[in-house]
Design an enzyme around this catalytic site. Sequence first.
Site, PDB file in Angstrom:
ATOM      1  N   SER A 116      50.884 -42.252  38.401  1.00 37.48           N
ATOM      2  CA  SER A 116      50.603 -41.530  36.850  1.00 37.48           C
ATOM      3  C   SER A 116      52.277 -41.185  35.657  1.00 37.48           C
ATOM      4  CB  SER A 116      50.410 -40.299  37.139  1.00 37.48           C
ATOM      5  OG  SER A 116      50.309 -39.429  35.417  1.00 37.48           O
ATOM      6  N   TYR A 142      52.326 -31.319  38.731  1.00 34.36           N
ATOM      7  CA  TYR A 142      51.097 -32.484  38.917  1.00 34.36           C
ATOM      8  C   TYR A 142      51.727 -33.254  38.449  1.00 34.36           C
ATOM      9  CZ  TYR A 142      48.429 -36.157  37.839  1.00 34.36           C
ATOM     10  OH  TYR A 142      47.092 -37.409  38.166  1.00 34.36           O
ATOM     11  N   LYS A 185      52.848 -36.242  42.224  1.00 31.82           N
ATOM     12  CA  LYS A 185      52.834 -37.708  41.970  1.00 31.82           C
ATOM     13  C   LYS A 185      54.186 -37.885  42.940  1.00 31.82           C
ATOM     14  CE  LYS A 185      47.579 -38.254  40.543  1.00 31.82           C
ATOM     15  NZ  LYS A 185      47.169 -38.368  41.881  1.00 31.82           N
TER      16      LYS A 185
HETATM   17  C1  WQD Z   1      46.765 -36.693  24.569  1.00 32.52           C
HETATM   18  C2  WQD Z   1      46.821 -36.012  23.360  1.00 32.52           C
HETATM   19  C3  WQD Z   1      47.938 -33.581  22.939  1.00 32.52           C
HETATM   20  C4  WQD Z   1      43.728 -32.014  23.255  1.00 32.52           C
HETATM   21  C5  WQD Z   1      47.165 -36.492  30.388  1.00 32.52           C
HETATM   22  C6  WQD Z   1      48.307 -35.334  31.636  1.00 32.52           C
HETATM   23  C7  WQD Z   1      48.559 -36.521  32.303  1.00 32.52           C
HETATM   24  C8  WQD Z   1      47.801 -38.037  32.620  1.00 32.52           C
HETATM   25  C9  WQD Z   1      46.610 -37.434  31.016  1.00 32.52           C
HETATM   26  C10 WQD Z   1      46.764 -37.722  34.403  1.00 32.52           C
HETATM   27  C11 WQD Z   1      49.024 -35.667  23.599  1.00 32.52           C
HETATM   28  C12 WQD Z   1      46.821 -34.200  22.136  1.00 32.52           C
HETATM   29  C13 WQD Z   1      44.993 -33.679  23.207  1.00 32.52           C
HETATM   30  C14 WQD Z   1      43.114 -31.490  22.409  1.00 32.52           C
HETATM   31  C15 WQD Z   1      45.185 -32.832  21.341  1.00 32.52           C
HETATM   32  N1  WQD Z   1      46.400 -37.136  33.601  1.00 32.52           N
HETATM   33  N2  WQD Z   1      45.959 -33.135  22.673  1.00 32.52           N
HETATM   34  N3  WQD Z   1      44.237 -32.247  21.310  1.00 32.52           N
HETATM   35  O1  WQD Z   1      48.721 -34.398  27.936  1.00 32.52           O
HETATM   36  O2  WQD Z   1      49.190 -37.581  26.917  1.00 32.52           O
HETATM   37  O3  WQD Z   1      48.313 -36.243  30.372  1.00 32.52           O
HETATM   38  O4  WQD Z   1      46.438 -36.745  30.863  1.00 32.52           O
HETATM   39  O5  WQD Z   1      47.517 -38.654  35.026  1.00 32.52           O
HETATM   40  O6  WQD Z   1      49.377 -36.415  33.643  1.00 32.52           O
HETATM   41  O7  WQD Z   1      49.558 -34.446  31.256  1.00 32.52           O
HETATM   42  O8  WQD Z   1      46.883 -36.427  27.934  1.00 32.52           O
HETATM   43  O9  WQD Z   1      44.665 -36.179  26.721  1.00 32.52           O
HETATM   44  O10 WQD Z   1      45.606 -34.097  27.120  1.00 32.52           O
HETATM   45  O11 WQD Z   1      46.232 -34.940  25.751  1.00 32.52           O
HETATM   46  O12 WQD Z   1      45.716 -32.642  19.965  1.00 32.52           O
HETATM   47  O13 WQD Z   1      41.878 -31.081  22.529  1.00 32.52           O
HETATM   48  O14 WQD Z   1      46.744 -35.013  22.479  1.00 32.52           O
HETATM   49  O15 WQD Z   1      48.699 -32.596  23.043  1.00 32.52           O
HETATM   50  O16 WQD Z   1      49.750 -35.815  22.534  1.00 32.52           O
HETATM   51  P1  WQD Z   1      48.319 -36.283  28.242  1.00 32.52           P
HETATM   52  P2  WQD Z   1      45.780 -35.564  27.267  1.00 32.52           P
END
Ligand code: WQD
Length: 326
Positions: free
Chosen positions: A121, A145, A149
Amino acid sequence: MSDNTKILVTGGAGYIGSHVVKQLCDEGYEVVIIDNFSLGLRQNIDSRVSDVIEGDIRNEADLEKAFAHNVNAVFHFAAWKAAGESMEDPDKYAKNNICGTLNLLKYMLKFNVKNFVFSSSAAVYGNPQYLPIDEKHPTVPENYYGYTKLAIEENLKWYDKLKGIRYAALRYFNATGYDVKGRLNGREKNPANLSPIVMETAAGERAQMQVFGNDYDTPDGTCIRDYIHVSDLATAHVLALRYLNEKEESLVVNLGAEKGYSVLDVIKSAEKSSGRKVNYKIVGRREGDPGNLVASSALAFEKLGWKAQYSDVDTIFKSMKNVYLG
Ligand code: WQD
């Protein structure tokens, strides 16, 4: 088809695993799945799969059963992946992600299986020191997490050196979308990621979603991420296996679209593809969110000849429309 055609897929009923299983079956590989169905869905399992073991990588008897199939390679997806939860319960993540993988490697050696494609990741990088992020970027994970990885990748270096395990560690950026051919529709339970939450809101299953902050240093103030379509990820995994078979050397590559979309970009695309309004409220920042994360996937192109094809937001949300709106 090379003789390395029988693949054990851990977590093969999960969101990414089930898409990669379909790609392997499409390309003529024989697939065996081991999944504990904590997150995976039976409805996502391709009918061409030759055996499904309801089992756990933490359970050596289950692994004995899985390896009795005389597989030639392992694709490893089984893991907990909620970054926030990993900060509350590191032991759960250590036992499953790290110890579970070490169990798997033990059985690979016992059954002389040497090729390992690993679901890593972009979380191994932590906060970006420069953009786009390439594989030389420092790896300083911001959550446990991401640390699991990285710890697995570090162990793989030793297992390569000491025991000849050849691995491809594929560092996904933000995996999203559904099978472009519309063959998979089992949805993740209680998603924490942006795109499923946006689509659940478009479908009216959520009255309103939250946008975590609009005061970042980005054009519209909301966070930018590199969304990679899961069908693009699937093709990369098969190319990685071919690389291991041909080159007999290990590989660590980013898998991203090399393009960033903001949270509001994502919402607008979901509204366009669904024809529905997405009701949202701007709230405070979520802890630990970097403002901007975009991949360089130049190395994946150089080594695997891989480039994202389906990862523009319109294609992503078109592929999600039927899954969420029927
Ligand atoms: C994306 C953006 C949120 C939800 C995570 C894990 C990472 C990987 C991918 C596995 C961010 C914003 C989100 C919401 C929002 N997982 N958001 N409202 O955090 O980039 O990565 O998933 O490998 O390890 O950390 O992905 O989809 O959670 O968020 O505004 O209800 O969307 O703040 O900027 P992230 P995400």
